[in-house]
Design a protein around this motif. Structure first.
Motif, PDB file in Angstrom:
ATOM      1  N   GLU A 106      16.874  16.344  23.700  1.00 41.14           N
ATOM      2  CA  GLU A 106      18.074  15.620  24.130  1.00 41.14           C
ATOM      3  C   GLU A 106      18.800  16.451  25.180  1.00 41.14           C
ATOM      4  OE1 GLU A 106      19.321  12.733  23.271  1.00 41.14           O
ATOM      5  OE2 GLU A 106      18.262  12.121  21.448  1.00 41.14           O
ATOM      6  N   LEU A 107      18.660  16.084  26.433  1.00 42.18           N
ATOM      7  CA  LEU A 107      19.342  16.781  27.520  1.00 42.18           C
ATOM      8  C   LEU A 107      20.143  15.744  28.304  1.00 42.18           C
ATOM      9  CD1 LEU A 107      16.532  19.190  28.835  1.00 42.18           C
ATOM     10  CD2 LEU A 107      18.230  19.608  27.056  1.00 42.18           C
ATOM     11  N   PRO A 108      21.468  15.820  28.261  1.00 46.32           N
ATOM     12  CA  PRO A 108      22.293  14.755  28.861  1.00 46.32           C
ATOM     13  C   PRO A 108      22.169  14.636  30.383  1.00 46.32           C
ATOM     14  CG  PRO A 108      23.640  16.594  28.102  1.00 46.32           C
ATOM     15  CD  PRO A 108      22.274  16.822  27.567  1.00 46.32           C
ATOM     16  N   ASN A 109      21.749  15.713  31.052  1.00 56.03           N
ATOM     17  CA  ASN A 109      21.703  15.685  32.515  1.00 56.03           C
ATOM     18  C   ASN A 109      20.287  15.698  33.064  1.00 56.03           C
ATOM     19  OD1 ASN A 109      24.651  15.921  33.408  1.00 56.03           O
ATOM     20  ND2 ASN A 109      24.477  17.567  31.899  1.00 56.03           N
ATOM     21  N   ALA A 110      19.357  15.169  32.282  1.00 53.78           N
ATOM     22  CA  ALA A 110      17.965  15.149  32.730  1.00 53.78           C
ATOM     23  C   ALA A 110      17.290  13.858  32.295  1.00 53.78           C
ATOM     24  CB  ALA A 110      17.204  16.340  32.159  1.00 53.78           C
ATOM     25  N   TYR A 111      16.312  13.451  33.088  1.00 60.52           N
ATOM     26  CA  TYR A 111      15.434  12.343  32.733  1.00 60.52           C
ATOM     27  C   TYR A 111      14.100  12.909  32.251  1.00 60.52           C
ATOM     28  CZ  TYR A 111      18.645   9.627  35.697  1.00 60.52           C
ATOM     29  OH  TYR A 111      19.757   9.041  36.260  1.00 60.52           O
ATOM     30  N   PHE A 112      13.382  12.086  31.448  1.00 60.89           N
ATOM     31  CA  PHE A 112      12.034  12.478  31.038  1.00 60.89           C
ATOM     32  C   PHE A 112      11.077  11.313  31.273  1.00 60.89           C
ATOM     33  CE2 PHE A 112      14.504  15.629  28.779  1.00 60.89           C
ATOM     34  CZ  PHE A 112      13.757  16.784  29.015  1.00 60.89           C
ATOM     35  N   ILE A 113       9.912  11.658  31.795  1.00 57.48           N
ATOM     36  CA  ILE A 113       8.898  10.654  32.115  1.00 57.48           C
ATOM     37  C   ILE A 113       7.638  10.949  31.306  1.00 57.48           C
ATOM     38  CG2 ILE A 113       7.544   9.605  33.967  1.00 57.48           C
ATOM     39  CD1 ILE A 113       9.662  10.792  35.931  1.00 57.48           C
ATOM     40  N   ASP A 117      -0.113   6.165  28.362  1.00 58.13           N
ATOM     41  CA  ASP A 117      -0.837   6.153  27.090  1.00 58.13           C
ATOM     42  C   ASP A 117      -0.272   7.127  26.055  1.00 58.13           C
ATOM     43  OD1 ASP A 117      -1.554   8.270  28.624  1.00 58.13           O
ATOM     44  OD2 ASP A 117      -3.720   7.979  28.502  1.00 58.13           O
ATOM     45  N   GLN A 118       0.834   7.833  26.390  1.00 60.79           N
ATOM     46  CA  GLN A 118       1.411   8.781  25.423  1.00 60.79           C
ATOM     47  C   GLN A 118       2.884   8.521  25.159  1.00 60.79           C
ATOM     48  OE1 GLN A 118      -0.257  12.400  27.666  1.00 60.79           O
ATOM     49  NE2 GLN A 118      -0.199  13.147  25.562  1.00 60.79           N
ATOM     50  N   ALA A 119       3.413   7.448  25.693  1.00 58.59           N
ATOM     51  CA  ALA A 119       4.854   7.191  25.591  1.00 58.59           C
ATOM     52  C   ALA A 119       5.253   6.810  24.164  1.00 58.59           C
ATOM     53  CB  ALA A 119       5.237   6.075  26.553  1.00 58.59           C
ATOM     54  N   LEU A 123      12.073   4.186  23.528  1.00 55.62           N
ATOM     55  CA  LEU A 123      12.522   5.137  24.541  1.00 55.62           C
ATOM     56  C   LEU A 123      14.036   5.283  24.516  1.00 55.62           C
ATOM     57  CD1 LEU A 123      10.283   4.013  27.535  1.00 55.62           C
ATOM     58  CD2 LEU A 123       9.973   6.050  26.130  1.00 55.62           C
ATOM     59  N   LYS A 124      14.490   6.501  24.721  1.00 56.01           N
ATOM     60  CA  LYS A 124      15.922   6.749  24.842  1.00 56.01           C
ATOM     61  C   LYS A 124      16.392   6.312  26.228  1.00 56.01           C
ATOM     62  CE  LYS A 124      15.255  10.799  21.913  1.00 56.01           C
ATOM     63  NZ  LYS A 124      15.179  12.269  21.908  1.00 56.01           N
ATOM     64  N   GLU A 125      17.696   6.366  26.406  1.00 56.51           N
ATOM     65  CA  GLU A 125      18.272   5.883  27.669  1.00 56.51           C
ATOM     66  C   GLU A 125      17.750   6.646  28.876  1.00 56.51           C
ATOM     67  OE1 GLU A 125      22.666   5.357  29.776  1.00 56.51           O
ATOM     68  OE2 GLU A 125      22.520   5.881  27.652  1.00 56.51           O
ATOM     69  N   ASN A 126      17.492   7.945  28.694  1.00 56.25           N
ATOM     70  CA  ASN A 126      17.069   8.780  29.834  1.00 56.25           C
ATOM     71  C   ASN A 126      15.558   8.974  29.883  1.00 56.25           C
ATOM     72  OD1 ASN A 126      16.897  10.427  27.564  1.00 56.25           O
ATOM     73  ND2 ASN A 126      17.469  12.283  28.686  1.00 56.25           N
ATOM     74  N   GLU A 127      14.795   8.149  29.167  1.00 55.42           N
ATOM     75  CA  GLU A 127      13.348   8.296  29.126  1.00 55.42           C
ATOM     76  C   GLU A 127      12.648   7.124  29.813  1.00 55.42           C
ATOM     77  OE1 GLU A 127      12.673  10.972  25.112  1.00 55.42           O
ATOM     78  OE2 GLU A 127      12.636   8.791  24.908  1.00 55.42           O
ATOM     79  N   TYR A 128      11.536   7.455  30.498  1.00 54.90           N
ATOM     80  CA  TYR A 128      10.802   6.454  31.278  1.00 54.90           C
ATOM     81  C   TYR A 128       9.306   6.616  31.039  1.00 54.90           C
ATOM     82  CZ  TYR A 128      15.169   5.691  33.783  1.00 54.90           C
ATOM     83  OH  TYR A 128      16.467   5.393  34.101  1.00 54.90           O
ATOM     84  N   ILE A 129       8.568   5.595  31.483  1.00 55.18           N
ATOM     85  CA  ILE A 129       7.106   5.640  31.447  1.00 55.18           C
ATOM     86  C   ILE A 129       6.612   5.610  32.887  1.00 55.18           C
ATOM     87  CG2 ILE A 129       4.990   4.464  30.739  1.00 55.18           C
ATOM     88  CD1 ILE A 129       6.567   3.316  28.380  1.00 55.18           C
TER      89      ILE A 129
END
Length: 998
Positions: A106-113, A117-119, A123-129
């Motif tokens: 959980e990092l408020p100032n970062a996105y995660f991709i 096939d592993q997502a 997904l949280k608000e800051n997470e993408y595929i």
């Protein structure tokens, strides 16, 4: 649209430099770009710098992979805080050595991709595929409407051509330590991981336009505001600039009164320096280094302040350095000038065994978030590339060796494997191979360092930044150098022994007294400096002799003259020293500047003075040149600009054109090699400290050298010097020796540490057990109390360490089987009693001195029982002895010498010649010169005594031998031929040079 770009700092994976990545992006019209190297941020700051230069918005992130190098997720920083969060997340796992989690934090100032096939399912608000180019077709028919806002373009960039794809494959094989053909596809990048023009990339995703919209939205929300050029070092030491000023002035004046009493010249100089230090806001730097020095002193550590810091009288008054700058007319502007923008360099040396405790102090004092060691990069070198790539091709060792043999270059060029490797090698450029640690650099930051880098935990066990000194300087960090050297260990250990053995407490910092001591100066003059810091090498000893060096100022000059850049000027300097009428100057200004050094540039300060006063250059340009001479610049364009300023300035001042060219040639010849005068002065101070101890406490000093693992020469030479100093040196003994060498009166006992293959457990436990429960009565008592294994006990017997029993080695080697078997340890409880073995010994067990000598050579690296001359089959000791060599100048003589060391030198024609140093049968030194032709036919054949025929030559009173022939002399045999082989192998171990073994 590129959110996953790898530079070649994704070690042994990426192939593209930062400059090439950004240049390609600019060519393709890309306005935003994210750098996401694998588990590191080494290139992040250079990437920001180059992007800004090209008008591209930089975005920073990290691609996280697990220990098996499998992709987990990519983190993208929204802003500078996000970059800090990503760095701290990676740092935490690096320092704690814990695996990265499968789910992003959980990092408020970062996105995660994540990959398709592993997502995670939710997904949280800051997470993408991320959808790769090859995965677009997978979207067809999938129920993606519910997650369409979470899908983005994910087009990794790792390579940019087919040859780079092949290079990447080789790098992965090297990383996996496997054959090229056995690298699994999951370990490789995909062939489409190249950068395409933006429109071409978007065309791949044109059926799903929302992917581009989502990606653009994500990238637009990223704003990386990073200040690169502003100073990042800790800005204040106390709590405010005003308090720093008050403290610095008070400490400087206290030191002034202690150092100088009442000296108007010194006082004026201090006030002038303090004004510059305050103007440039470098007060905290001085106070931090002062804190290092005094904290170490409180812990009982010795330190040497060296380098250009010695040019500062304030540093001298703060006891950072013992170099007194007025005596030597040191040039403060070399260290600090009003036009300088970066803080000055301080080099503080501690004993090799004290530096870890100083590091611990610094990290505790300034905080883990603000303190780190400086990293460095090790690039692939030509020979290592050939070797590594040959290995992954599965080539035979003989073929690999042939590829690195310059003499077989023509033959190699017809080899298809070699041609393939060379093609890739020429394409590689400066691809880094691995991260390492700078020799001494420590960073102390105002902000948390994680704003600019993640940290690693290398073998030294302290957090280390993921970039080198060049990147550090570009973003505003200046290092503090906390270094280590064994010479300070020599001083510390000797002083402690003198106090213990003689009850005398020495002040090793009374350097002003040492400088005036006629006995110390007499030793310098004749080169009696074995063990002395920076003065014991054959080259330095001969230079001291030729210069009749008997003063501190002379030693300072010699310390710089011996450097590679100035050594070419050495003959002229010596000639002018003996006959000043031979001195010539290129220009009257040069005479004003170089009168002290006979018209020859000896120090970096000489170069700076010439640039400023002869060519009218600014202090800042002169400082650029100074850094260039120290190897601290990376831009050839910058040096070309400085060169142009030199000639333009000289022309403006009306200097003759032909003279300008000659002066510049002198300046350029110094590049990368010369010392600052203060650096030479600091070396000379330590040389005086070590020569004081050698002169008045020679036995303790030589034990100090041995216990800090020597200096320039092999260990046996220092044992010999200990004997020359009047010590009765004894072989290790279980009832007398400690772990290290010990001395009481004139009796010196070699320690267990010097016995090859003796395990650390017994090195420490044998003296511990003896001190706790008394001396060992006999072999059986020794075995039972130490629990030693059979093989380890046999080593001690053969080293002579159980001779107190009064029995020879062969008897002991039979008897030991009665008391010990080859078990791990006899300290373990025995379930059943072990019956004593009935050993029947042969009647005739005679141990000869020759056999003892071979045992000692094998286990200690040298023999005390018989020296190398006593091992010779011949009783001849040469026609001429070293002390008489001057009487035979111009004549051809034969000498016998015990080989000590050699130094190879390349001639103008590229051939190799050698200088060598020897001891004769009397223990006196002599030197030889081996020109390429004579050495070709009579090379060195290992350690031992040689019959040497040569012509006696003399230069400035120093006689040596120009060798015509030299042949190693045969030695007495021992019956056990296998032991002779082992003895030769031991010589290799102690000499560390395969060429020196017969």
């Amino acid at each position: 649209m590129y959110l996953n770009v790898h530079s070649h700092y994704s070690l042994r994976y990426g192939t593209l430099s930062v400059e090439r990545i950004v240049t390609l992006a600019a060519q393709y019209g890309i306005e935003q770009l994210a750098l996401t190297d694998i588990n590191n941020t080494s290139a992040a700051m250079p990437f920001v710098k180059v992007c800004r230069e090209k008008g591209i918005q930089p975005i920073l992130g990290i691609e996280f992979r697990d220990i098996s190098h499998h992709f987990l997720y990519t983190g993208i920083a929204k802003n500078h805080e996000g970059f800090r969060e990503l760095n701290e997340f990676l740092t935490r796992h690096n320092l704690n050595k814990t695996p990265l989690p499968q789910r992003a934090p959980e990092l408020p100032n970062a996105y995660f991709i994540y990959s398709w096939d592993q997502a995670p399912k939710i997904l949280k608000e800051n997470e993408y595929i991320g959808i790769r180019p090859g995965q677009v077709n997978k979207l067809w028919g999938q129920p993606v409407n519910a997650m369409r806002d979470k899908l983005i373009i994910f087009a990794p960039v790792t390579i940019n051509s087919r040859i780079e794809e092949r290079l990447h494959h080789y790098l992965r094989a090297v990383a996996r330590n496997t054959l090229f053909t056995k690298v699994e596809s999951c370990d490789l990048c995909q062939s489409n991981e190249i950068m395409l023009p933006l429109q071409q990339l978007l065309k791949i995703y044109e059926q799903y336009p929302y992917l581009a919209i989502n990606t653009q939205k994500l990238m637009d929300s990223c704003n990386m505001q990073v200040e690169l050029s502003t100073p990042k070092n800790k800005k204040v030491f106390t709590g405010s600039r005003a308090e720093d000023r008050e403290l610095l002035h008070r400490l400087a004046m206290e030191g002034y009164r202690s150092r100088y009493g009442n000296n108007g010249i010194a006082l004026d100089k201090i006030k002038s320096e303090l004004a510059v230090i305050e103007q440039l806001d470098f007060m905290a730097n001085y106070l931090i280094v002062h804190d290092f020095a005094w904290a170490g002193k409180k812990m009982g550590f010795y330190h040497i302040g060296r380098g250009s810091a010695g040019n500062s009288i304030v540093a001298y008054c703060l006891y950072i350095t013992d170099v007194e700058p007025i005596e030597l007319d040191l040039y403060f502007e070399r260290f600090l000038n009003s036009q300088r923008t970066s803080p000055p360099d301080f080099d503080i040396d501690y004993s090799w065994d004290d530096r870890p405790k100083m590091h611990e102090y610094v990290f505790n004092k300034y905080g883990a978030a603000h303190t780190a060691l400086l990293g460095t990069f090790v690039s692939f070198k030509q020979r290592s590339v050939i070797r590594e790539f040959s290995k992954v091709l599965g080539l035979a060792d003989a073929e690999i060796v042939s590829f690195t043999d310059p003499s077989r270059e023509a033959e190699n060029r017809t080899n298809p494997h070699y041609k393939k490797i060379i093609q890739l090698m020429n394409f590689m450029g400066e691809i880094p191979n691995q991260r390492s640690i700078h020799a001494g650099g420590v960073l102390i930051s105002e902000e948390p360092i994680s704003y600019y880098t993640a940290l690693d935990l290398p073998p030294v066990g302290l957090p280390t930044v993921q970039w080198d000194m060049y990147i550090a300087e570009e973003i505003g960090y200046e290092k503090f150098d906390i270094l280590s050297q064994r010479g300070i260990g020599h001083l510390k250990t000797t002083v402690q022994m003198v106090e213990k053995n003689h009850g005398v407490k020495l002040d090793i910092h009374a350097v002003e007294k040492f400088k005036k001591d006629p006995n110390i100066n007499a030793n310098f003059k004749i080169g009696n400096t074995i063990g002395g810091f920076y003065t014991e090498s054959p080259g330095m000893r001969s230079l001291l002799f030729k210069l009749c060096c008997s003063t501190y100022i002379g030693l300072v000059a010699a310390s710089s003259l011996i450097r590679p850049g100035t050594s070419k000027s050495m003959p002229d300097y010596i000639a002018r020293f003996h006959d000043p009428s031979k001195t010539t100057y290129l220009h009257p200004v040069m005479e004003e500047l170089l009168e002290e050094t006979y018209g020859i540039m000896v120090y970096q300060e000489d170069v700076l003075k010439v640039c400023i006063h002869y060519a009218g250059m600014s202090g800042s340009d002169a400082d650029v040149l100074r850094r260039g001479m120290s190897g601290k610049w990376r831009s050839p364009q910058e040096m070309e600009r400085v060169k142009g300023n030199f000639f333009n300035g000289a022309e403006r001042l009306g200097r003759p054109n032909d003279v300008n060219l000659k002066v510049w040639d002198l300046v350029a010849a110094f590049a990368g090699y010369s010392f600052s005068k203060a650096h030479s002065a600091a070396f000379a101070v330590e040389s005086y400290q070590s020569l004081f101890l050698k002169t008045y406490y020679p036995r303790e000093f030589m034990v100090g050298v041995l216990n800090n693992y020597g200096g320039f020469y092999a260990r046996w030479l220092y044992v010999f010097e200990l004997q020359k100093a009047g010590a009765d040196v004894h072989l290790p003994c279980v009832n007398m020796s400690e772990a290290e060498v010990s001395i009481t009166g004139t009796d010196a006992w070699l320690g267990f540490t010097g016995i090859l293959d003796l395990e650390k457990t017994y090195i420490e436990n044998i003296p511990f057990e003896r001190h706790r429960n008394g001396t060992f009565r006999d072999l059986e008592d020794f075995v039972k109390r130490t629990g030693i294994t059979l093989e380890q006990c046999k080593i001690l017997i053969r080293a002579g360490a159980l001779r107190f029993t009064g029995k020879n080695k062969k008897i002991l080697l039979w008897e030991v089987h009665k008391y010990v078997s080859n078990r791990p340890s006899s300290n373990q409880l025995q379930l059943f009693g072990v019956r004593k073995k009935n050993i029947v010994m042969p009647a005739d067990l005679v141990q000869t001195e020759v056999e003892d000598a071979y045992d000692e050579i094998e286990l200690l690296g040298f023999s005390l029982t018989l020296n190398m001359f006593e091992l010779l089959r011949t009783s001849h000791r040469g026609d001429v002895m070293a002390k008489d060599l001057k009487n035979y100048v111009g004549q051809t003589v034969r000498m016998i010498g015990n080989f000590v060391t050699d130094k190879p030198v390349h001639t103008i024609k590229g051939q190799t010649m050698f200088f060598a140093a020897w001891l004769d049968n009397n223990g006196d030194w002599f030197d030889t010169v081996h020109f390429p032709q004579s050495f070709k036919y009579t090379p060195f054949k290992g350690r031992g005594c040689y019959l040497i025929m040569g012509k006696v030559i003399e230069e400035f009173g120093f006689a040596s031998l120009e060798v015509i022939r030299c042949e190693i002399l045969p030695v007495k045999d021992r019956k056990d031929k296998q032991s002779i082989t082992k003895a030769k192998a031991a010589l290799l171990h102690y000499r560390g040079d395969e060429a020196m073994v017969a």
